[in-house]
Design a protein around this motif. Structure first.
Motif, short mmCIF file in Angstrom:
data_model
loop_
_atom_site.label_atom_id
_atom_site.label_comp_id
_atom_site.label_asym_id
_atom_site.label_seq_id
_atom_site.Cartn_x
_atom_site.Cartn_y
_atom_site.Cartn_z
N CYS A 1 0.85 -1.19 0.00
CA CYS A 1 0.00 0.00 0.00
C CYS A 1 0.89 1.24 0.00
CB CYS A 1 -0.92 -0.01 1.22
SG CYS A 1 -1.97 1.46 1.35
N GLU A 2 0.69 2.08 -0.98
CA GLU A 2 1.42 3.35 -1.06
C GLU A 2 0.76 4.35 -0.11
OE1 GLU A 2 4.58 5.58 -2.46
OE2 GLU A 2 4.07 3.59 -3.23
N ILE A 3 1.55 4.95 0.76
CA ILE A 3 1.02 5.90 1.74
C ILE A 3 1.56 7.29 1.43
CG2 ILE A 3 0.93 6.55 4.16
CD1 ILE A 3 1.14 3.61 4.89
N HIS A 4 0.65 8.23 1.26
CA HIS A 4 1.01 9.63 0.99
C HIS A 4 0.66 10.47 2.21
CE1 HIS A 4 1.72 8.47 -3.09
NE2 HIS A 4 0.45 8.26 -3.36
N SER A 5 1.63 11.17 2.74
CA SER A 5 1.39 12.05 3.89
C SER A 5 1.39 13.51 3.41
CB SER A 5 2.48 11.85 4.95
OG SER A 5 2.42 10.53 5.46
N LEU A 6 0.29 14.17 3.61
CA LEU A 6 0.15 15.57 3.21
C LEU A 6 0.57 16.48 4.37
CD1 LEU A 6 -3.28 15.31 1.36
CD2 LEU A 6 -1.00 15.46 0.33
N PRO A 7 0.95 17.72 4.08
CA PRO A 7 1.36 18.63 5.16
C PRO A 7 0.19 18.96 6.08
CG PRO A 7 1.23 19.79 3.05
CD PRO A 7 1.10 18.33 2.74
N GLU A 8 0.51 19.13 7.36
CA GLU A 8 -0.51 19.46 8.34
C GLU A 8 -1.09 20.85 8.08
OE1 GLU A 8 0.31 20.69 12.62
OE2 GLU A 8 -0.52 18.66 12.92
N LEU A 9 -2.40 20.95 8.23
CA LEU A 9 -3.09 22.23 8.08
C LEU A 9 -3.63 22.65 9.43
CD1 LEU A 9 -5.07 21.66 4.75
CD2 LEU A 9 -2.94 22.95 5.08
N THR A 10 -3.41 23.90 9.78
CA THR A 10 -3.89 24.46 11.04
C THR A 10 -5.12 25.30 10.76
OG1 THR A 10 -1.64 24.50 11.93
CG2 THR A 10 -3.27 25.90 13.02
#
Length: 229
Positions: free
Chosen positions: A4-13
């Motif tokens: 499974c390819e996992i993509h982590s996006l930048p945290e949004l506040t």
């Protein structure tokens, strides 16, 4: 064994009233890139930000996205309400905080996963299992205005709104980059549907510890009531 390819996006506040629209922009952007079928793109202008995103034209898929967004927003509202019923009085809920900057209230993650259904043979029985081939992780930090006056200070709110809009555009662009750069793991398309593979969206529930209950208690005791649009 499937990977499974996992993509982590930048945290949004985000502030609580921005949560719904932020999720719409990001999740619909990801879904459009991974529909893999013959999409009927429709450009949607955000109700809150000066940005647009594309939907894929599959009514049932778009409805599922909206249902999960509503669930996430409701869970946050329920968590705050539960703490208020647990002993934080109306007077203290209306009290003002004397702090600087944006104070985190809770951090949690929304995950969008695409999968295939496979039949698994266990002895004399067959069962269906989900085999995920891709997951998208979007970390979120909910904040409240640091100064009580910031709630009515239009200049301060506009500055915070512009900062989030810039971060949101960056997050959406990052999703586009990842979707375009990593395609080797995509399964063969064998369906004529617009959204060729099923997906689910995992959001925290009202009782999930990822909401950061200690921080929520502080939020409820120091902030005015929040409203999600």
């Amino acid at each position: 064994m499937s990977t499974c390819e996992i993509h982590s996006l930048p945290e949004l506040t985000v502030e609580s009233y921005q949560l719904r629209e932020v999720l719409r922009c990001v999740l619909h952007t990801v879904l459009f890139q991974r529909a893999l079928g013959l999409v009927r793109p429709r450009e949607v202008a955000s109700d809150l930000f000066d940005v647009s995103y594309a939907t894929c034209g599959d009514a049932s898929a778009e409805r599922l996205v909206e249902e999960r967004i509503a669930k996430c927003c409701k869970a946050f509202e329920s968590a705050v309400a539960k703490l208020a019923r647990g002993g934080v009085g109306a007077a203290s809920i209306g009290g003002g905080a004397q702090g600087q900057g944006a104070t985190p209230v809770a951090r949690f993650q929304v995950c969008m996963g695409f999968y295939q259904r496979r039949v698994k043979q266990v002895w004399f029985q067959k069962s269906e299992e989900k085999v995920y081939w891709e997951q998208w992780q979007l970390p979120l930090a909910i904040v409240r205005p640091g100064l009580q006056g910031e709630l009515t200070n239009s200049a301060a709110r506009a500055e915070r709104q512009n900062a989030l809009q810039h971060a949101l555009v960056g997050c959406m662009e990052r999703a586009l980059e990842l979707a375009d750069a990593k395609k080797d793991h995509l399964p063969p398309v064998v369906s004529s549907d617009v959204v060729c593979f099923p997906f689910d969206i995992t959001t925290p529930s009202a009782g999930d510890s990822s909401f950061g209950m200690d921080m929520l208690r502080k939020f409820v005791s120091q902030s005015p009531p929040i409203m999600l649009q």
